[in-house]
Design an enzyme around this catalytic site. Structure first.
Site, short mmCIF file in Angstrom:
data_model
loop_
_atom_site.label_atom_id
_atom_site.label_comp_id
_atom_site.label_asym_id
_atom_site.label_seq_id
_atom_site.Cartn_x
_atom_site.Cartn_y
_atom_site.Cartn_z
N LEU A 122 0.82 -1.21 0.00
CA LEU A 122 0.00 0.00 0.00
C LEU A 122 0.86 1.26 0.00
O LEU A 122 0.67 2.15 -0.83
CB LEU A 122 -0.93 -0.01 1.22
CG LEU A 122 -1.82 1.22 1.43
CD1 LEU A 122 -2.81 1.36 0.28
CD2 LEU A 122 -2.56 1.12 2.77
N ALA A 127 2.95 8.54 -0.52
CA ALA A 127 1.66 8.19 0.09
C ALA A 127 1.93 7.22 1.22
O ALA A 127 2.03 6.01 1.02
CB ALA A 127 0.73 7.57 -0.94
N THR A 155 6.75 -4.67 4.07
CA THR A 155 7.19 -5.74 4.97
C THR A 155 7.14 -7.09 4.28
O THR A 155 6.16 -7.42 3.60
CB THR A 155 6.31 -5.76 6.22
OG1 THR A 155 6.42 -4.51 6.89
CG2 THR A 155 6.74 -6.87 7.17
N HIS A 339 19.55 1.41 33.25
CA HIS A 339 20.79 0.68 32.97
C HIS A 339 22.01 1.60 32.90
O HIS A 339 23.14 1.10 32.91
CB HIS A 339 20.66 -0.08 31.64
CG HIS A 339 19.88 -1.36 31.74
ND1 HIS A 339 18.53 -1.39 31.98
CD2 HIS A 339 20.28 -2.65 31.65
CE1 HIS A 339 18.12 -2.65 31.99
NE2 HIS A 339 19.17 -3.44 31.81
N GLY A 340 21.79 2.90 32.82
CA GLY A 340 22.91 3.82 32.73
C GLY A 340 23.73 3.59 31.47
O GLY A 340 23.18 3.32 30.40
N GLU A 364 1.83 1.73 10.67
CA GLU A 364 0.40 1.55 10.97
C GLU A 364 -0.27 2.90 11.22
O GLU A 364 -1.30 2.98 11.90
CB GLU A 364 0.19 0.63 12.18
CG GLU A 364 0.73 -0.78 11.99
CD GLU A 364 -0.11 -1.65 11.09
OE1 GLU A 364 -1.25 -1.26 10.79
OE2 GLU A 364 0.37 -2.72 10.68
#
Length: 385
Positions: A122, A127, A155, A339-340, A364
């Site tokens: 699509l 577009a 995809t 987590h730094g 999406e």
């Protein structure tokens, strides 16, 4: 599906995701490829057709059941879901929503089994979130349709066996009319798939541009037959609404994983002789992420209930997609912060998920497009000024 059977499906998928796929995440990211044995295992489990009707070989899950399955699949790299997501979602639903009985009988069983990998063609260079402006054209020449144009970021295009191609068949019609959908098998003369894209994240999920140069398909390739002529836009919108709830649930699953990674790290990492989980500002980051996760889960489940009931197939999917995509990016950002410096290093799960999550606010339908859809649906004529 019977509740006990569905519970068994969820348990099997959870084991598959956590025992087999999670340990391979770094390898999938590094090689940008899904292992063949994982693909085959997904086929055997019925994951290529969980949202397709049982009469065509699928599991026939409701939207509410599907969201729960997606929570489990979202716990690992999104490239796993991408492998079979289009078969269940936007590509498979093209036939479910708009196909003739003959088209469904010919294609859906093979799509559900994974024998056929389907792509949804699509999006175009000019577009994207507004597909009504697409310029790919198709015209009837005798008993064949001739298609010309280009599609972008498609995809599974490098692996696809069939493309659901949207093309303008009436150039004089209003933008949202005059668009039709065609079944175009891979290998059709004139159809070219470009080399796969090199993306920031979601590695292992392949996308590519697709070109159509005088591609000829029989009249029977028009989805919906004669009744499907110039009805492609409404078909696409119906598929995308389902896809928005589907992908929103995936983001919730990722948010759960990010919270788990944050909690595990804060429970073992020491700084200044103390576990960082004892620092209140770190606790605040984790509390905010858990709250976001809860809110996202509740939003998606409510959207799924309304979608199944048919009471909301527009605002709910857009609200879920908008909230979940923004939510998972917040959770990913906090996970890196917890987590730094380690959270910025390749090979650390939260670094990879941070890259993966960013795309959700774009595909999406972007977050901005969701805002427009929601506002226009609520405001009606007032939104037009």
């Amino acid at each position: 599906m019977d509740a006990a059977d569905f519970s068994d499906v969820l348990s099997e998928v959870r084991r598959f995701v956590r025992d087999r796929v999670v340990p391979l995440e770094a390898e999938i990211d590094e090689k940008d490829e899904m292992p063949a044995d994982i693909r085959e295992a997904a086929k055997k489990m019925g994951l290529f057709g969980f949202a397709l009707p049982e009469e065509y070989g699928g599991l026939g899950l409701s939207m509410y059941e599907e969201t729960q399955l997606m929570f489990e699949l979202g716990y690992t790299t999104p490239s796993l879901r991408s492998m079979f997501g289009t078969n269940n979602g936007i590509a498979g639903h093209v036939l479910m929503v708009g196909g003739t009985e003959d088209q469904k009988a010919e294609w859906l069983p093979r799509i559900a089994s994974g024998e056929v990998l389907a792509s949804f063609a699509l999006t175009e260079p000019d577009a994207g979130s507004d597909p009504s402006t697409l310029t790919t054209k198709a015209y009837l020449d005798g008993d064949e349709w001739v298609i010309n144009g280009a599609k972008r970021y498609i995809t599974n295009a490098p692996l696809a066996d069939v493309f659901m191609v949207f093309a303008r068949t009436d150039p004089d019609a209003p933008r949202t009319r005059g668009i039709s959908t065609f079944l175009v098998p891979a290998g059709t003369p004139g159809l070219t798939v470009a080399p796969r894209d090199h993306k920031m994240g979601q590695l292992g999920a392949w996308t590519a541009d697709v070109y159509f140069d005088d591609v000829r398909v029989p009249a029977s390739a028009l989805v919906g037959g004669a009744d499907g002529l110039n009805r492609g836009f409404s078909t696409a919108m119906g598929c995308i609404a389902h896809g928005r709830v589907h992908i929103s649930a995936l983001m919730v699953g990722m948010a759960e994983r990010l919270v788990d990674e944050s909690v595990a790290y804060a429970s073992t990492r020491r700084q200044s002789g103390q576990l960082i989980g004892s620092f209140q500002l770190v606790q605040g980051l984790i509390a905010d992420s858990q709250t976001d996760y809860y809110a996202g889960r509740a939003t998606v489940l409510e959207a799924a209930r309304a979608f199944d009931a048919g009471t909301d197939t527009k605002i709910g999917p857009s609200c879920a997609k908008y909230f979940a995509s923004e939510m998972v990016c917040r959770v990913a950002d906090r996970a890196v912060q917890v987590h730094g410096g380690a959270g910025y290093m390749r090979g650390v799960a939260v670094e990879r998920f941070y890259r993966d999550a960013r795309l959700f606010r774009i595909y999406e339908g972007t977050s901005q497009i969701q805002q427009v859809i929601i506002a226009k649906a609520l405001l009606g004529e007032a939104a037009r000024g």
